[in-house]
Write a protein that holds these residues in place. Structure first.
Motif, short mmCIF file in Angstrom:
data_model
loop_
_atom_site.label_atom_id
_atom_site.label_comp_id
_atom_site.label_asym_id
_atom_site.label_seq_id
_atom_site.Cartn_x
_atom_site.Cartn_y
_atom_site.Cartn_z
N THR A 182 -13.95 8.26 -15.89
CA THR A 182 -13.88 9.29 -16.33
C THR A 182 -12.53 9.98 -15.11
O THR A 182 -12.77 11.41 -14.94
N TRP B 35 -15.72 13.00 -12.04
CA TRP B 35 -17.28 13.17 -12.49
C TRP B 35 -18.28 12.32 -11.45
O TRP B 35 -17.55 10.55 -12.00
N LEU C 284 -18.24 17.86 -10.55
CA LEU C 284 -17.35 17.17 -11.74
C LEU C 284 -16.38 18.37 -11.17
O LEU C 284 -15.97 19.28 -11.18
N VAL D 200 -16.71 16.86 -18.18
CA VAL D 200 -17.82 16.72 -18.45
C VAL D 200 -19.20 15.91 -19.13
O VAL D 200 -18.03 15.17 -18.19
N PRO E 255 -20.59 13.88 -21.18
CA PRO E 255 -19.83 14.27 -22.27
C PRO E 255 -21.76 13.67 -23.84
O PRO E 255 -21.40 13.78 -24.14
N ALA F 197 -20.51 26.79 -14.23
CA ALA F 197 -19.85 25.42 -15.94
C ALA F 197 -21.01 26.57 -16.75
O ALA F 197 -21.46 27.29 -16.75
N TYR G 83 -24.36 24.76 -19.26
CA TYR G 83 -25.30 24.29 -18.92
C TYR G 83 -26.14 23.71 -20.05
O TYR G 83 -26.53 24.76 -20.74
N ARG G 84 -26.40 23.03 -20.51
CA ARG G 84 -26.96 22.76 -22.17
C ARG G 84 -28.21 22.37 -21.31
O ARG G 84 -28.35 21.34 -20.20
N TRP H 90 -27.31 26.53 -24.32
CA TRP H 90 -26.21 26.78 -23.75
C TRP H 90 -26.22 28.21 -22.35
O TRP H 90 -26.29 29.08 -23.38
N ALA I 108 -26.70 18.43 -20.69
CA ALA I 108 -25.03 18.21 -21.15
C ALA I 108 -24.51 18.85 -19.90
O ALA I 108 -24.82 20.26 -19.90
N CYS I 109 -23.35 19.00 -20.01
CA CYS I 109 -22.34 20.31 -18.91
C CYS I 109 -20.87 20.51 -19.54
O CYS I 109 -19.83 18.96 -19.75
N TYR I 110 -20.46 22.23 -19.17
CA TYR I 110 -18.74 21.56 -19.30
C TYR I 110 -18.39 22.84 -17.86
O TYR I 110 -18.99 23.19 -17.65
#
Length: 273
Positions: free
Chosen positions: A172, A176, A198, A203, A205, A223, A225-226, A231, A249-251
């Motif tokens: 990464t 992360w 992060l 992400v 991923p 962020a 977040y899923r 989302w 999951a996350c961006y």
């Protein structure tokens, strides 16, 4: 890490002119408690805690997340408790986000400043007071400890995240990572409370889908977040509460994104017979 920042509830009350439409949601797989709803009116008062209030942001619920509770404690100057934990079977973690807490743990005195972390094994004698001039706020995560024959119970310790390294995920580019206060392979421990970092643009991923329950309190940043099918946007001061097997999951971004993470670990699954 230099000078980390930590969010905490904004308290107070919104004006009568405020719109009540917000991001709070409770679903079959997750709950999002945004910082804007952590107000004075939803605080609780606990037995044997003086000049103290708490935001209860997680509690065991049958059919949802069942292993832990999580409070954000606010202790005013001169307040605290010499009888803080009513359950001898409970273990706990304290994490200070503002102010200074004077902790006596098994007869030893400790001053917990922001970033301060304490692990409290079941049955240990402890007390906590605010001997300063400003309120102290800290997270208190509680879980019923699950003993295992032939494995000793864990011992108490005090740390500070500023003294602990971030363990970066492989591949990464140090974007992360996790600050761990307990060795993941130490089977004395049946819960972990870590800090996940992060960097901007990093992400998670893939959709993590696993047996651990989670509490995720956003300490810093924002962020997308899923959570299960959705989302959602999250930011500093928000709390995400996930039952087992909720996909996630996350961006992260636009800046650094950090959260305090609870999960249950290292034990067989309870069977209904």
């Amino acid at each position: 890490m230099e000078n980390p920042s930590y969010a905490s509830p904004i308290a107070g009350l919104p004006p009568q002119t405020a719109l009540h439409t917000g991001r709070a949601v409770f679903t079959e797989a997750y709950a999002l408690i945004p910082h804007g709803v952590m107000r004075d009116i939803v605080t609780s008062y606990l037995p044997h805690w003086a000049d103290t209030r708490a935001w209860v942001i997680a509690r065991p619920l049958s059919g949802f997340a069942e292993t832990f509770s999580q409070y954000i404690m606010e202790v005013f100057p001169g307040g605290g408790s010499s009888q803080p934990e009513p359950n001898d079977a409970a273990e706990g973690v304290l994490f200070v986000v503002s102010g200074q807490a004077s902790l006596t743990l098994d007869g030893k005195n400790h001053l917990l400043k922001p970033g301060g972390y304490a692990f409290l094994p079941p049955g240990i004698a402890w007390s906590l007071f605010n001997k300063g001039t400003e309120p102290v706020r800290f997270h208190w995560v509680r879980k019923r400890y699950e003993p295992v024959e032939g494995i000793a119970a864990p011992t108490a310790f005090v740390a500070n995240e500023n003294d602990e390294p971030i363990i970066w995920m492989p591949g990464t580019d140090n974007r992360w990572g996790t600050t761990r206060f307990v060795d993941p392979t130490d089977l004395r421990h049946d819960m972990h409370v870590n800090i996940v970092t992060l960097e901007a643009g990093a992400v998670i991923p893939f959709e993590e889908t696993h047996v651990m329950e989670h509490g995720l309190y956003v300490l810093e940043g924002k962020a997308v977040y899923r959570l299960n099918r959705d989302w959602v946007e999250v930011e500093a001061g928000d709390f995400m509460w996930l039952r087992a097997f909720c996909p996630q999951a996350c961006y992260a971004g636009p800046g650094r994104f950090r959260y305090l993470l609870y999960k249950d670990v290292n034990r067989h699954m309870k069977l209904p017979f």
